[in-house]
Design an enzyme around this catalytic site. Structure first.
Site, PDB file in Angstrom:
ATOM      1  N   SER A  76     -26.579  61.895 -46.868  1.00  0.00           N
ATOM      2  CA  SER A  76     -25.443  62.146 -45.983  1.00  0.00           C
ATOM      3  C   SER A  76     -24.171  61.462 -46.497  1.00  0.00           C
ATOM      4  O   SER A  76     -24.218  60.443 -47.189  1.00  0.00           O
ATOM      5  CB  SER A  76     -25.763  61.678 -44.561  1.00  0.00           C
ATOM      6  OG  SER A  76     -24.623  61.606 -43.747  1.00  0.00           O
ATOM      7  N   TYR A 106     -27.278  53.851 -38.402  1.00  0.00           N
ATOM      8  CA  TYR A 106     -27.429  55.067 -39.206  1.00  0.00           C
ATOM      9  C   TYR A 106     -26.730  54.905 -40.550  1.00  0.00           C
ATOM     10  O   TYR A 106     -27.298  55.206 -41.608  1.00  0.00           O
ATOM     11  CB  TYR A 106     -26.848  56.258 -38.445  1.00  0.00           C
ATOM     12  CG  TYR A 106     -27.090  57.591 -39.111  1.00  0.00           C
ATOM     13  CD1 TYR A 106     -28.347  58.189 -39.075  1.00  0.00           C
ATOM     14  CD2 TYR A 106     -26.060  58.258 -39.769  1.00  0.00           C
ATOM     15  CE1 TYR A 106     -28.574  59.418 -39.683  1.00  0.00           C
ATOM     16  CE2 TYR A 106     -26.273  59.481 -40.380  1.00  0.00           C
ATOM     17  CZ  TYR A 106     -27.529  60.064 -40.327  1.00  0.00           C
ATOM     18  OH  TYR A 106     -27.759  61.274 -40.942  1.00  0.00           O
TER      19      TYR A 106
END
Length: 280
Positions: free
Chosen positions: A142, A155
């Protein structure tokens, strides 16, 4: 890896979202699949779709937050297949909210699924991957592994760690013919936001605007491209490219925007209650 047809691939988090998309993209390329997820119903649905494409598909329920289940899944796969050629570390969960409101169990579960599981899965599969010609490890890292924002600290931490682990693997094993890639898409509208753990489970986690998001198909095709060309790192989507280049060329711009947002919200009262919401 120029030819994917006939190869064997293990995909984590394959029951929905990006995992489903990448699994089906590999099936269309002719790869046999071993699919892992905690969602058995979703796994069965993906397996049916992939089987219809003419490939062999095996599934196994696995809670990636549990190291013993990872080891069991790997051993079961090796008993049935003896080897794999492609490992896709895709599974991930998130937490939204002030970092200080996260419980220890929320931190542990998120880091377990997002970072410790890919590390363990990769380490346990390295012997068979290294024994195969042109094997490949693809980790879905990501843009959140390159650029950080607020209220997703755990995260971001897990994805920054996964970027580092992937880079280290490539540096160590690239000269031996093992392909290693970090896939870094921008935001994608998947269940990541809708099932996101939160400090306020009574309210939905904000989702990025649809026009800022890249599609699951675009990310899945990017995954195939990264495997075929052994890309070191592949950004997908306009926002991912914009954030990455801004962070490289003018990191103070993003720092200013983060501080500006924090100052704008500084006078809002903070919720001191710690709430928990288990991610299924």
């Amino acid at each position: 890896m120029k030819t994917i047809r006939g190869k064997r691939a293990l995909v984590t988090g394959a029951a929905s979202g990006l995992g489903r998309g990448i699994a089906l993209a590999l099936a269309r390329e002719g790869a046999d699949l071993y699919l892992l997820d905690i969602d058995q119903v979703g796994l069965a649905s993906v397996a049916d779709e992939a089987t219809a494409l003419g490939v062999s598909v095996l599934t196994d329920r696995c809670d990636l937050a549990q190291p013993t289940e990872i080891t069991h899944a790997v051993q079961t796969m090796l008993m049935k297949w003896e080897h794999i050629d492609i490992l896709v570390n895709n599974a991930g969960i998130a937490y939204y909210g002030p970092t200080q409101l996260m419980t220890d169990s929320q931190w542990s579960r998120l880091m377990g699924v997002n970072l410790l599981a890919p590390i363990q899965m990769t380490r346990e599969l390295l012997p068979t991957l290294r024994s195969r010609p042109n094997a490949h490890i693809l980790s879905v890292c990501s843009i959140s592994g390159l650029v950080a924002g607020g209220r997703f600290a755990a995260y971001h931490t897990s994805k920054f760690g996964l970027i580092g682990f992937t880079a280290a693997l490539r540096a160590e094993f690239g000269r031996q013919g093992l392909g290693v890639s970090a896939l870094c898409p921008g935001p994608v509208l998947t269940n990541l936001y809708r099932s996101c753990d939160s400090s306020r489970p009574d309210k939905p986690t904000p989702e990025p605007p649809r026009w800022l998001c890249c599609s699951i198909d675009a990310v899945s095709m990017g995954a195939i491209r990264a495997i075929r060309r052994n890309k070191r790192q592949l950004l997908i989507g306009p926002l991912a490219h914009l954030l990455a280049w801004t962070n490289w060329l003018a990191p103070d711009v993003l720092d200013f925007l983060n501080h500006f947002s924090r100052k704008k919200n500084a006078c809002r009262p903070q919720d001191s209650r710690i709430k928990t919401h288990r991610v299924a």
